[in-house]
Design a protein around this motif. Structure first.
Motif, PDB file in Angstrom:
ATOM      1  N   GLU A  93       1.089  27.296   5.385  1.00 20.76           N
ATOM      2  CA  GLU A  93       1.645  26.355   4.192  1.00 20.76           C
ATOM      3  C   GLU A  93       0.635  25.920   5.007  1.00 20.76           C
ATOM      4  O   GLU A  93       1.696  24.571   5.033  1.00 20.76           O
ATOM      5  CB  GLU A  93       2.207  26.640   2.644  1.00 20.76           C
ATOM      6  CG  GLU A  93       2.069  27.512   1.832  1.00 20.76           C
ATOM      7  CD  GLU A  93       3.207  26.941   0.738  1.00 20.76           C
ATOM      8  OE1 GLU A  93       3.398  25.940   1.088  1.00 20.76           O
ATOM      9  OE2 GLU A  93       3.721  28.479   0.255  1.00 20.76           O
ATOM     10  N   VAL A  94      -0.696  25.342   5.678  1.00 22.17           N
ATOM     11  CA  VAL A  94      -0.466  24.724   6.505  1.00 22.17           C
ATOM     12  C   VAL A  94      -1.789  23.535   6.534  1.00 22.17           C
ATOM     13  O   VAL A  94      -1.879  22.441   6.753  1.00 22.17           O
ATOM     14  CB  VAL A  94      -0.457  24.953   8.306  1.00 22.17           C
ATOM     15  CG1 VAL A  94       0.719  25.204   8.883  1.00 22.17           C
ATOM     16  CG2 VAL A  94      -1.926  25.918   8.305  1.00 22.17           C
ATOM     17  N   SER A  95      -2.386  24.200   5.685  1.00 21.53           N
ATOM     18  CA  SER A  95      -3.788  22.920   5.389  1.00 21.53           C
ATOM     19  C   SER A  95      -4.166  24.003   3.616  1.00 21.53           C
ATOM     20  O   SER A  95      -3.776  24.292   2.819  1.00 21.53           O
ATOM     21  CB  SER A  95      -5.285  23.689   6.049  1.00 21.53           C
ATOM     22  OG  SER A  95      -5.593  24.799   6.254  1.00 21.53           O
ATOM     23  N   THR A  96      -5.193  22.541   2.984  1.00 24.21           N
ATOM     24  CA  THR A  96      -5.797  23.792   1.724  1.00 24.21           C
ATOM     25  C   THR A  96      -6.099  24.325   2.071  1.00 24.21           C
ATOM     26  O   THR A  96      -6.530  24.852   1.222  1.00 24.21           O
ATOM     27  CB  THR A  96      -6.781  21.687   1.349  1.00 24.21           C
ATOM     28  OG1 THR A  96      -5.760  20.864   1.342  1.00 24.21           O
ATOM     29  CG2 THR A  96      -6.673  22.295   0.342  1.00 24.21           C
ATOM     30  N   SER A  97      -7.226  24.821   2.635  1.00 26.75           N
ATOM     31  CA  SER A  97      -8.353  25.848   3.029  1.00 26.75           C
ATOM     32  C   SER A  97      -7.547  27.137   3.573  1.00 26.75           C
ATOM     33  O   SER A  97      -7.308  28.166   3.029  1.00 26.75           O
ATOM     34  CB  SER A  97      -8.881  25.800   4.327  1.00 26.75           C
ATOM     35  OG  SER A  97      -8.360  25.957   5.234  1.00 26.75           O
ATOM     36  N   ALA A  98      -6.174  27.151   4.128  1.00 22.17           N
ATOM     37  CA  ALA A  98      -5.434  28.288   4.127  1.00 22.17           C
ATOM     38  C   ALA A  98      -4.364  28.493   2.365  1.00 22.17           C
ATOM     39  O   ALA A  98      -4.226  29.138   2.690  1.00 22.17           O
ATOM     40  CB  ALA A  98      -4.055  28.009   4.719  1.00 22.17           C
TER      41      ALA A  98
END
Length: 103
Positions: free
Chosen positions: A39-44
């Motif tokens: 969970e490092v970014s919105t896209s992930a």
């Protein structure tokens, strides 16, 4: 053959059910769930959600194909009964007409 008739052998009926079941073999892994995503970014997070939805769709497809294959298996018995009954009727008709059994 008219458009409303289907002619297949018992073996072909069994092969249909088997072919349907085998068609989903490669989906089994996909239906098992999506891989862990960091969970490092919105896209992930969106990618993880998309993979989860695809996994659910694959599981639903496998369940539906298995249900259809089960119905084919169930109908195989009925199909066999009809086929045997028709064979008996033909033998009786031949016997009544010619007074003996066909070769």
């Amino acid at each position: 053959m008219s458009g409303d008739e289907v002619h297949v052998s018992h073996e072909q009926v069994r092969q249909m059910a088997s072919g349907l079941r085998n068609s989903t073999d490669q989906l089994d892994d996909a239906a098992g769930g999506s891989p862990d995503m960091p969970e490092v970014s919105t896209s992930a997070e969106k990618m993880s959600h998309t993979l989860s939805v695809l996994s659910e769709a694959a599981a639903g497809l496998i369940a539906t194909v298995e249900e259809i294959a089960g119905k084919i298996d169930a109908s195989d018995g009925s199909y066999g009964d009809v086929d045997n009954r028709n064979a008996q009727d033909l033998q009786k008709e031949y016997s009544d007409k010619y007074g003996g059994q066909p070769d």
